[in-house]
Each structure stands twice: as C-alpha cells, then as structure tokens.
Design a protein around this motif. Structure first.
Motif, mmCIF file in Angstrom:
data_model
loop_
_atom_site.group_PDB
_atom_site.id
_atom_site.type_symbol
_atom_site.label_atom_id
_atom_site.label_comp_id
_atom_site.label_asym_id
_atom_site.label_seq_id
_atom_site.Cartn_x
_atom_site.Cartn_y
_atom_site.Cartn_z
ATOM 1 N N GLN A 1 -0.476 -5.872 -1.684
ATOM 2 C CA GLN A 1 -0.236 -6.758 -2.634
ATOM 3 C C GLN A 1 -0.917 -6.287 -3.977
ATOM 4 O O GLN A 1 -0.495 -6.039 -5.096
ATOM 5 C CB GLN A 1 -0.789 -8.152 -2.579
ATOM 6 C CG GLN A 1 0.380 -8.965 -1.680
ATOM 7 C CD GLN A 1 -0.274 -10.459 -1.350
ATOM 8 O OE1 GLN A 1 -1.074 -10.426 -1.648
ATOM 9 N NE2 GLN A 1 1.002 -11.292 -0.949
ATOM 10 N N GLY B 1 1.278 -4.019 -5.658
ATOM 11 C CA GLY B 1 2.564 -4.528 -6.024
ATOM 12 C C GLY B 1 3.531 -4.064 -4.985
ATOM 13 O O GLY B 1 4.898 -4.018 -5.240
ATOM 14 N N GLN C 1 5.262 4.838 -6.802
ATOM 15 C CA GLN C 1 5.117 3.415 -6.321
ATOM 16 C C GLN C 1 5.235 3.559 -4.692
ATOM 17 O O GLN C 1 4.499 2.697 -4.160
ATOM 18 C CB GLN C 1 6.165 2.385 -6.872
ATOM 19 C CG GLN C 1 6.119 1.031 -6.169
ATOM 20 C CD GLN C 1 4.748 0.464 -6.822
ATOM 21 O OE1 GLN C 1 4.008 0.925 -7.520
ATOM 22 N NE2 GLN C 1 4.409 -0.728 -5.899
#
Length: 165
Positions: free
Chosen positions: A62, A65, A125
């Motif tokens: 988390q 993200g 990411q």
C-alpha cells in the motif's frame, strides 16, 4: 521447536504453529505442569505472527500504491515459486523460487492492472510494487523469527530441569 523457529523465518512454513504444537505435545506428556507461561507466550506470538504476516506485505504494498492485482499476483507467484513451477527456476530451490516468484507475480499482476499508464511508468510502478511486497514480507519474516525465538526461550527457561522460573 527448532524447526518451528526456522519455519517462522522461511515464508510459507508454519513456524510458530509448530512451536505451539510442540508445547501442547510436551504438555500432554508432562500433564501441562509449569507450561502456563510458555504456552501463553507461544499463543500470543502465534496471534501476533498472523497479524504481522498479513500487515507486512499489505502495508508494504500500500505504501507504493499497489493494486489488488499486484497483491494477488504476489501470492500466486509465491505459490508457483515455492513449488518450483516457474520455468525460469529449474534449480527447484524453494527459497529462491519464493522470492523470484513473489516479485514476478506482483510485477505481472500490477502490470496487467495499470493499463492506463504509459509503458515506462507502468514498468516502474510494477517494479516498485514487486520490491515493496518482497521487502514487507522479509521484514515480517524477521519479526516472526524473533517471536519464535522468544517463544522457544520462554519454553526452555520455564521447563528446564531445576529451572530459573
């Protein structure tokens, strides 16, 4: 119990559960005499280890993200890596498979989910998520290892013949 301590550090092995089981078996043999502290500490460690196991990976994910896809991918990758089902890991080394499988699974899951991002951002990411999940899991395993050692030490101190307790 030593196997339980090792299992607390190695992902996907029931470490502290083995320690609690060993204490219960010992208790059945000796009539649970003098096991109040040892069993209490081991059960508390078991409950804490479940919380740590869940929170370590989730909080790590988390923070960067991660989506549910990345977290599910990490779990699937960990499963395949543990049992040597990854074609890139012909060595069959479970620990290596766990780490590589978890990273690959999280990366693939996150990559599939982040279709709205351009390729370089998507790769970045996805890599962050994979690394964060592995780091979180490793930190959690170290904490579980400490809890397992504490349980073992309390057991030894309270049950040793002529014990100090």
């Amino acid at each position: 119990m030593v196997v339980g301590v090792i299992g607390a550090v190695v992902p996907a092995l029931p470490g502290i559960t083995l320690i609690v089981g060993a204490i219960v078996i010992w208790g059945l043999v000796v009539g649970f005499v003098g096991l109040k502290w040892a069993l209490g500490v081991a059960i508390a460690a078991l409950i804490l280890s479940f919380a740590i196991d869940y929170l370590a990976g989730v909080l790590g994910a988390q923070r960067v993200g991660a989506s549910n896809w990345g977290q599910i991918g990490a779990f699937v990758g960990m499963f395949f890596g543990l049992f040597g089902l990854l074609p890139l890991l012909p060595t069959g080394i479970p620990l290596l498979g766990l780490l590589v499988g978890t990273v690959m699974g999280a990366f693939i899951g996150e990559f599939l989910h982040r279709r709205e991002l351009k390729l370089p951002q998507r790769v970045k990411q996805s890599a962050k998520v994979g690394l964060a999940i592995v780091v979180g899991t490793l930190v959690g395993n170290v904490l579980q290892g400490i809890l397992a050692l504490i349980s073992l030490i309390v057991f030894l101190v309270t049950t040793w013949p002529g014990s100090w307790a």
